[in-house]
Design a protein around this motif. Structure first.
Motif, PDB file in Angstrom:
ATOM      1  N   ALA A 127       0.838  -1.207   0.000  1.00  0.00           N
ATOM      2  CA  ALA A 127       0.000   0.000   0.000  1.00  0.00           C
ATOM      3  C   ALA A 127       0.870   1.253   0.000  1.00  0.00           C
ATOM      4  CB  ALA A 127      -0.929  -0.012   1.210  1.00  0.00           C
ATOM      5  N   LEU A 128       1.984   1.196   0.718  1.00  0.00           N
ATOM      6  CA  LEU A 128       2.883   2.360   0.739  1.00  0.00           C
ATOM      7  C   LEU A 128       3.496   2.583  -0.643  1.00  0.00           C
ATOM      8  CD1 LEU A 128       4.357   4.630   2.151  1.00  0.00           C
ATOM      9  CD2 LEU A 128       6.060   2.975   2.936  1.00  0.00           C
ATOM     10  N   ALA A 129       3.870   1.493  -1.302  1.00  0.00           N
ATOM     11  CA  ALA A 129       4.489   1.626  -2.632  1.00  0.00           C
ATOM     12  C   ALA A 129       3.518   2.282  -3.616  1.00  0.00           C
ATOM     13  CB  ALA A 129       4.921   0.253  -3.143  1.00  0.00           C
ATOM     14  N   ARG A 130       2.209   2.060  -3.438  1.00  0.00           N
ATOM     15  CA  ARG A 130       1.205   2.598  -4.362  1.00  0.00           C
ATOM     16  C   ARG A 130       0.576   3.898  -3.875  1.00  0.00           C
ATOM     17  NH1 ARG A 130      -2.211  -0.043  -7.488  1.00  0.00           N
ATOM     18  NH2 ARG A 130      -4.000   0.255  -6.134  1.00  0.00           N
ATOM     19  N   ALA A 131       0.843   4.258  -2.626  1.00  0.00           N
ATOM     20  CA  ALA A 131       0.101   5.373  -2.031  1.00  0.00           C
ATOM     21  C   ALA A 131       0.405   6.699  -2.718  1.00  0.00           C
ATOM     22  CB  ALA A 131       0.431   5.482  -0.543  1.00  0.00           C
ATOM     23  N   GLU A 132      -0.650   7.482  -2.925  1.00  0.00           N
ATOM     24  CA  GLU A 132      -0.476   8.822  -3.491  1.00  0.00           C
ATOM     25  C   GLU A 132      -0.508   9.880  -2.389  1.00  0.00           C
ATOM     26  OE1 GLU A 132      -2.379   8.701  -7.832  1.00  0.00           O
ATOM     27  OE2 GLU A 132      -3.719   8.030  -6.241  1.00  0.00           O
ATOM     28  N   ALA A 133      -0.924   9.477  -1.203  1.00  0.00           N
ATOM     29  CA  ALA A 133      -0.859  10.354  -0.029  1.00  0.00           C
ATOM     30  C   ALA A 133      -0.932   9.465   1.210  1.00  0.00           C
ATOM     31  CB  ALA A 133      -1.997  11.359  -0.025  1.00  0.00           C
ATOM     32  N   VAL A 134      -0.330   9.946   2.286  1.00  0.00           N
ATOM     33  CA  VAL A 134      -0.268   9.161   3.524  1.00  0.00           C
ATOM     34  C   VAL A 134      -0.725  10.044   4.683  1.00  0.00           C
ATOM     35  CG1 VAL A 134       1.233   7.836   5.080  1.00  0.00           C
ATOM     36  CG2 VAL A 134       1.707   7.845   2.610  1.00  0.00           C
ATOM     37  N   ILE A 135      -1.595   9.495   5.522  1.00  0.00           N
ATOM     38  CA  ILE A 135      -1.991  10.178   6.757  1.00  0.00           C
ATOM     39  C   ILE A 135      -1.463   9.343   7.925  1.00  0.00           C
ATOM     40  CG2 ILE A 135      -3.917  11.023   8.163  1.00  0.00           C
ATOM     41  CD1 ILE A 135      -5.618  11.153   5.631  1.00  0.00           C
ATOM     42  N   VAL A 136      -0.717   9.983   8.805  1.00  0.00           N
ATOM     43  CA  VAL A 136      -0.155   9.299   9.981  1.00  0.00           C
ATOM     44  C   VAL A 136      -0.875   9.860  11.202  1.00  0.00           C
ATOM     45  CG1 VAL A 136       1.933   8.822  11.305  1.00  0.00           C
ATOM     46  CG2 VAL A 136       2.092   9.157   8.831  1.00  0.00           C
ATOM     47  N   VAL A 137      -1.550   9.014  11.955  1.00  0.00           N
ATOM     48  CA  VAL A 137      -2.356   9.554  13.038  1.00  0.00           C
ATOM     49  C   VAL A 137      -2.218   8.748  14.330  1.00  0.00           C
ATOM     50  CG1 VAL A 137      -4.344   8.469  11.886  1.00  0.00           C
ATOM     51  CG2 VAL A 137      -4.767  10.033  13.730  1.00  0.00           C
ATOM     52  N   GLY A 138      -1.945   9.485  15.414  1.00  0.00           N
ATOM     53  CA  GLY A 138      -1.976   8.887  16.745  1.00  0.00           C
ATOM     54  C   GLY A 138      -0.872   7.894  17.023  1.00  0.00           C
ATOM     55  N   THR A 139       0.280   8.094  16.419  1.00  0.00           N
ATOM     56  CA  THR A 139       1.408   7.221  16.768  1.00  0.00           C
ATOM     57  C   THR A 139       2.620   8.063  17.126  1.00  0.00           C
ATOM     58  OG1 THR A 139       2.965   5.541  15.996  1.00  0.00           O
ATOM     59  CG2 THR A 139       1.881   6.855  14.284  1.00  0.00           C
ATOM     60  N   SER A 140       3.346   7.576  18.145  1.00  0.00           N
ATOM     61  CA  SER A 140       4.533   8.298  18.601  1.00  0.00           C
ATOM     62  C   SER A 140       5.687   8.141  17.614  1.00  0.00           C
ATOM     63  CB  SER A 140       4.963   7.764  19.970  1.00  0.00           C
ATOM     64  OG  SER A 140       5.299   6.392  19.856  1.00  0.00           O
ATOM     65  N   ASN A 141       5.529   7.219  16.657  1.00  0.00           N
ATOM     66  CA  ASN A 141       6.591   6.945  15.671  1.00  0.00           C
ATOM     67  C   ASN A 141       7.898   6.549  16.346  1.00  0.00           C
ATOM     68  OD1 ASN A 141       4.803   7.631  13.614  1.00  0.00           O
ATOM     69  ND2 ASN A 141       5.316   9.804  13.793  1.00  0.00           N
ATOM     70  N   ARG A 142       7.761   5.849  17.458  1.00  0.00           N
ATOM     71  CA  ARG A 142       8.951   5.432  18.195  1.00  0.00           C
ATOM     72  C   ARG A 142       9.021   3.920  18.350  1.00  0.00           C
ATOM     73  NH1 ARG A 142       8.124  10.399  21.054  1.00  0.00           N
ATOM     74  NH2 ARG A 142       9.979  11.686  20.789  1.00  0.00           N
ATOM     75  N   VAL A 143       7.905   3.232  18.032  1.00  0.00           N
ATOM     76  CA  VAL A 143       7.882   1.783  18.238  1.00  0.00           C
ATOM     77  C   VAL A 143       8.230   1.101  16.909  1.00  0.00           C
ATOM     78  CG1 VAL A 143       6.474  -0.198  18.948  1.00  0.00           C
ATOM     79  CG2 VAL A 143       6.141   2.018  20.065  1.00  0.00           C
ATOM     80  N   TYR A 144       9.431   0.553  16.854  1.00  0.00           N
ATOM     81  CA  TYR A 144       9.886  -0.128  15.630  1.00  0.00           C
ATOM     82  C   TYR A 144       9.586  -1.613  15.749  1.00  0.00           C
ATOM     83  CZ  TYR A 144      12.083   4.021  13.804  1.00  0.00           C
ATOM     84  OH  TYR A 144      12.279   5.270  13.278  1.00  0.00           O
ATOM     85  N   PRO A 145       9.367  -2.319  14.623  1.00  0.00           N
ATOM     86  CA  PRO A 145       9.574  -1.866  13.250  1.00  0.00           C
ATOM     87  C   PRO A 145       8.407  -1.089  12.627  1.00  0.00           C
ATOM     88  CG  PRO A 145       9.130  -4.215  13.255  1.00  0.00           C
ATOM     89  CD  PRO A 145       9.163  -3.798  14.690  1.00  0.00           C
ATOM     90  N   ALA A 146       7.266  -0.968  13.299  1.00  0.00           N
ATOM     91  CA  ALA A 146       6.134  -0.280  12.660  1.00  0.00           C
ATOM     92  C   ALA A 146       6.502   1.154  12.270  1.00  0.00           C
ATOM     93  CB  ALA A 146       4.915  -0.291  13.594  1.00  0.00           C
ATOM     94  N   ALA A 147       7.289   1.815  13.110  1.00  0.00           N
ATOM     95  CA  ALA A 147       7.640   3.212  12.824  1.00  0.00           C
ATOM     96  C   ALA A 147       8.453   3.354  11.539  1.00  0.00           C
ATOM     97  CB  ALA A 147       8.406   3.805  14.007  1.00  0.00           C
ATOM     98  N   ALA A 148       9.067   2.249  11.086  1.00  0.00           N
ATOM     99  CA  ALA A 148       9.838   2.307   9.834  1.00  0.00           C
ATOM    100  C   ALA A 148       8.934   2.626   8.653  1.00  0.00           C
ATOM    101  CB  ALA A 148      10.565   0.986   9.602  1.00  0.00           C
ATOM    102  N   LEU A 149       7.662   2.236   8.743  1.00  0.00           N
ATOM    103  CA  LEU A 149       6.707   2.565   7.667  1.00  0.00           C
ATOM    104  C   LEU A 149       6.527   4.078   7.562  1.00  0.00           C
ATOM    105  CD1 LEU A 149       3.802   0.006   8.119  1.00  0.00           C
ATOM    106  CD2 LEU A 149       4.978   0.510   5.960  1.00  0.00           C
ATOM    107  N   VAL A 150       6.487   4.722   8.713  1.00  0.00           N
ATOM    108  CA  VAL A 150       6.330   6.186   8.721  1.00  0.00           C
ATOM    109  C   VAL A 150       7.590   6.833   8.149  1.00  0.00           C
ATOM    110  CG1 VAL A 150       5.908   8.207  10.159  1.00  0.00           C
ATOM    111  CG2 VAL A 150       4.777   6.037  10.698  1.00  0.00           C
TER     112      VAL A 150
END
Ligand code: NAD
Length: 261
Positions: A185-208
């Motif tokens: 989905a990221l490879a195809r995404a034309e826009a990304v909304i990031v909501v309610g995450t501290s972006n500190r918990v890896y590996p999920a934060a790597a997507l951001v």
């Protein structure tokens, strides 16, 4: 920037304009989107009985091995909060982006609330609290989304061993299929909304991080600054349940051409 100033019409219009003329949206969510359903994030203080435990001391294979009843009791408490809290305006607004957009939600949440709100493509990167998995034979079982009757552990119907919640604990691997769905989905995404995450918990934060490095515009919704706040295309320092419906409302008048006039 404060939450109030971020909701000024100009900022909302900017966010709406960034997505209005796109088709494929990726929405990356974390515990913050469910906070307004009464489900605490891991960074908020644990409450009541659980105040003396850090989530990191409950959400690990080691904790389950040492104190399975305690871990189960915590998960039953969290199931109760989720069942009572239900969806909020943020989950509803994301579901409402369909069918205008092709939306994929990749969530770190285990609460099932995106699907409950009607989102049809949800990658659960950290599993689901509404599924159990046998600690011995790996048989899985979906459980009803309801307040559990008591705090006792689940047991495997096949082999009788104690089950565990089918969630990703600290130190465990993410489910391959959810990661694949999110990456595609990221490879195809034309826009990304990031909501309610501290972006500190890896590996999920790597997507951001990857979203920020991609050519797709990134909108961040979070009352607190995160490591990517300085690099996103539009930052809304606001809660999910105020910002997302505001963006949805602003979409109709927000195609790039009209906004620029
Ligand atoms: P986090 O607890 O690290 O961060 C939550 C973020 O949400 C914070 O940056 C906070 O500022 C923001 N936030 C708080 N209230 C908000 C609101 N109303 N609107 C928008 N943003 C808000 O959570 P995380 O980054 O998702 O990662 C922690 C881990 O906790 C994840 O692994 C996740 O699986 C797990 N978790 C899940 C749930 C759930 O399923 N609901 C709840 C708690 C923790």
């Amino acid at each position: 920037m404060t939450a109030d100033t971020a909701l000024d019409p100009q900022t909302i219009a900017t966010a709406a304009r960034l997505i209005a003329d796109r088709q494929r949206l990726l929405v990356l969510t974390g515990a913050g989107i469910s906070a307004e359903s009464g489900i605490p994030t891991f960074r908020q203080a644990q409450t009541g009985l659980w105040a003396r435990y850090a989530p990191e001391d409950l959400a690990t294979p080691e904790a389950f091995a040492a104190h399975p009843e305690r871990v189960w009791s915590w998960y039953q408490w969290r199931r109760t909060l989720i069942a009572r809290g239900g969806i909020n305006a943020g989950h509803r607004a994301i579901a409402g982006f369909e069918p205008r957009f092709e939306v994929t939600v990749a969530t770190q949440n285990v609460d099932g609330l995106h699907a409950a709100a009607g989102s049809t493509r949800v990658a659960e990167l950290h599993g689901s609290i509404w599924r159990e998995r046998c600690s011995r034979c790996d048989t899985t079982l979906e459980v009803p989304v309801a307040e559990p009757a008591d705090e006792t552990p689940g047991y495997c119907a096949v082999c009788g061993a104690m089950s565990r919640p089918d969630v990703v604990w600290f130190g465990e691997r993410l489910p391959a299929q959810a990661v694949e769905t999110a990456d595609a989905a990221l490879a195809r995404a034309e826009a990304v909304i990031v909501v309610g995450t501290s972006n500190r918990v890896y590996p999920a934060a790597a997507l951001v991080d990857a979203a920020v490095a991609s050519s797709a515009p990134v909108i961040e919704i979070n009352p607190e600054a995160t490591p990517v706040s300085g690099t996103v295309d539009c930052r809304l320092a606001a809660t999910a349940s105020t910002a997302l419906p505001a963006i949805a409302n602003a979409l109709d008048g927000a195609s790039a051409g009209r906004y620029d006039q």
